[in-house]
Design a protein around this motif. Structure first.
Motif, PDB file in Angstrom:
ATOM      1  N   PHE A  97       0.836  -1.194   0.000  1.00 37.58           N
ATOM      2  CA  PHE A  97       0.000   0.000   0.000  1.00 37.58           C
ATOM      3  C   PHE A  97       0.875   1.250   0.000  1.00 37.58           C
ATOM      4  N   GLY A  98       0.446   2.232  -0.796  1.00 35.91           N
ATOM      5  CA  GLY A  98       1.239   3.438  -0.964  1.00 35.91           C
ATOM      6  C   GLY A  98       0.395   4.694  -0.832  1.00 35.91           C
ATOM      7  N   LYS A  99       1.030   5.777  -0.394  1.00 36.01           N
ATOM      8  CA  LYS A  99       0.339   7.045  -0.168  1.00 36.01           C
ATOM      9  C   LYS A  99       0.826   8.092  -1.166  1.00 36.01           C
ATOM     10  N   ARG A 100      -0.147   8.759  -1.768  1.00 35.99           N
ATOM     11  CA  ARG A 100       0.136   9.950  -2.567  1.00 35.99           C
ATOM     12  C   ARG A 100      -0.942  10.985  -2.268  1.00 35.99           C
ATOM     13  N   ASN A 101      -0.950  12.096  -2.993  1.00 30.76           N
ATOM     14  CA  ASN A 101      -1.849  13.192  -2.612  1.00 30.76           C
ATOM     15  C   ASN A 101      -3.327  12.857  -2.756  1.00 30.76           C
ATOM     16  N   ILE A 116      -8.044   2.435  -5.065  1.00 33.16           N
ATOM     17  CA  ILE A 116      -7.237   3.655  -5.013  1.00 33.16           C
ATOM     18  C   ILE A 116      -7.982   4.744  -4.229  1.00 33.16           C
ATOM     19  N   GLY A 117      -7.220   5.684  -3.704  1.00 32.71           N
ATOM     20  CA  GLY A 117      -7.801   6.858  -3.057  1.00 32.71           C
ATOM     21  C   GLY A 117      -8.462   6.613  -1.724  1.00 32.71           C
ATOM     22  N   TYR A 118      -8.010   5.569  -0.990  1.00 34.55           N
ATOM     23  CA  TYR A 118      -8.600   5.311   0.324  1.00 34.55           C
ATOM     24  C   TYR A 118      -8.112   6.356   1.334  1.00 34.55           C
ATOM     25  N   GLN A 119      -9.008   6.720   2.243  1.00 35.56           N
ATOM     26  CA  GLN A 119      -8.638   7.665   3.291  1.00 35.56           C
ATOM     27  C   GLN A 119      -7.852   6.987   4.411  1.00 35.56           C
TER      28      GLN A 119
END
Length: 319
Positions: A97-101, A116-119
């Motif tokens: 799992f990875g974090k971006r904006n 994608i785009g999970y909080q």
């Protein structure tokens, strides 16, 4: 070299064999150290492992953007592009799992996208099985290690987990409840929830609070049964027991961690003993020590004074 440099190298080359680490700062440090690569490699364990036992994927960093991605070792193929400020890969886990904006994206190690785009994301483990818990704005869902959705819960968000149970919060009323591994409801909706320890501090139940109620507290076990018979004004877990009061000034009631009530009429006060399961109980004029695991007396209540030091119990005035 320094801690920051070591942490940078660990991020991108974790689980890599030293002789395969192509990093200019690391090579320069090795030259200055006076040790050869072979000598440094002797520090790392398992250099004689079969080639097939090596970690199949590894993190890499784009030198221009400084973002992270994932490559397959056998052919250096990019599996996950270097688009992430943070990328979590552990070969012992079935998820990446990875974090971006835009939030957190979740993958299987072979690069297949789960969402994608999970909080918020988190994984839980039940023996040798895993679930990945992911929350978007109006949905919480759980994936198994094959990437299949095993359950979904609408209009709520994943807050935290305890062992293999999950706490979610209603987006409208801000109330909380507990779901089990399979997404089944364990507790009713409550304003707050806290896990309670039992024998040897093992997790056995959930304490639920409904604010503004005369008796706000109830206790539910980990399979969805109400553990204590009624609601209470006060509940405390201590020395493997549950101590409850229906009203602020009412009699103290004592329960074992399985919900069995002990007959202890006239109990006025209690305190923790010197070991994890000892409970000192004070009645009108006498005191004793209870084994909170079994509900049996370690010291029967026939002493005018009982107290605990770091290693033993002290008692006096036997009647």
């Amino acid at each position: 070299a320094g801690r920051a440099e070591a942490e940078r190298i660990n991020k991108i080359l974790r689980f890599e064999y030293l002789q395969n680490m192509k990093d200019s700062a690391l090579i320069e440090w090795q030259k200055q150290s006076g040790f050869s690569l072979k000598e440094l490699a002797m520090i790392q364990p398992a250099y004689d492992f079969d080639e097939r036992m090596r970690v199949p994927y590894f993190l890499f960093q784009d030198h221009e953007t400084l973002l992270y991605g994932l490559k397959r070792r056998k052919d250096d193929r990019i599996i996950i592009p270097a688009d992430f400020e943070i990328l979590r890969y552990d070969p012992t886990l079935p998820f990446v799992f990875g974090k971006r904006n835009t939030g957190w994206d979740v993958f299987l190690p072979d690069g297949r996208i789960l969402g994608i785009g999970y909080q918020k994301t988190g994984f839980i483990r039940n023996k040798q099985h895993y679930r990945m818990i992911c929350s978007q704005s109006e949905l919480t869902e759980a994936f198994n290690a094959r990437g299949e959705v095993v359950w979904q819960e609408k209009d709520c968000q994943f807050l935290w987990s305890w062992e293999h149970q999950i706490v979610v919060q209603d987006l409208n009323q801000q109330k909380r409840k507990v779901l089990n591994w399979n997404g089944q409801q364990i507790t009713p909706w409550a304003d707050s929830l806290s896990p309670l320890p039992g024998n040897y501090n093992q997790f056995v139940a959930w304490k639920c609070e409904t604010k503004n109620a005369a008796r706000p507290f109830t206790v539910w076990d980990t399979i969805g049964n109400k553990l204590l018979p009624e609601s209470y004004a006060k509940i405390e877990a201590i020395s493997s027991c549950l101590i409850a009061q229906k009203e602020e000034d009412s009699a103290l009631e004592v329960f074992l961690s399985n919900g069995k009530e002990l007959e202890l009429a006239g109990l006025r006060r209690y305190e923790k003993g010197h070991h994890s399961y000892g409970l000192i109980l004070h009645f009108d004029s006498l005191s004793g020590v209870l084994n909170g695991h079994t509900g049996e007396w370690l010291l029967e209540p026939k002493y005018s004074k009982v107290f605990a030091s770091s290693r033993r119990y002290h008692f006096s005035s036997e009647n």
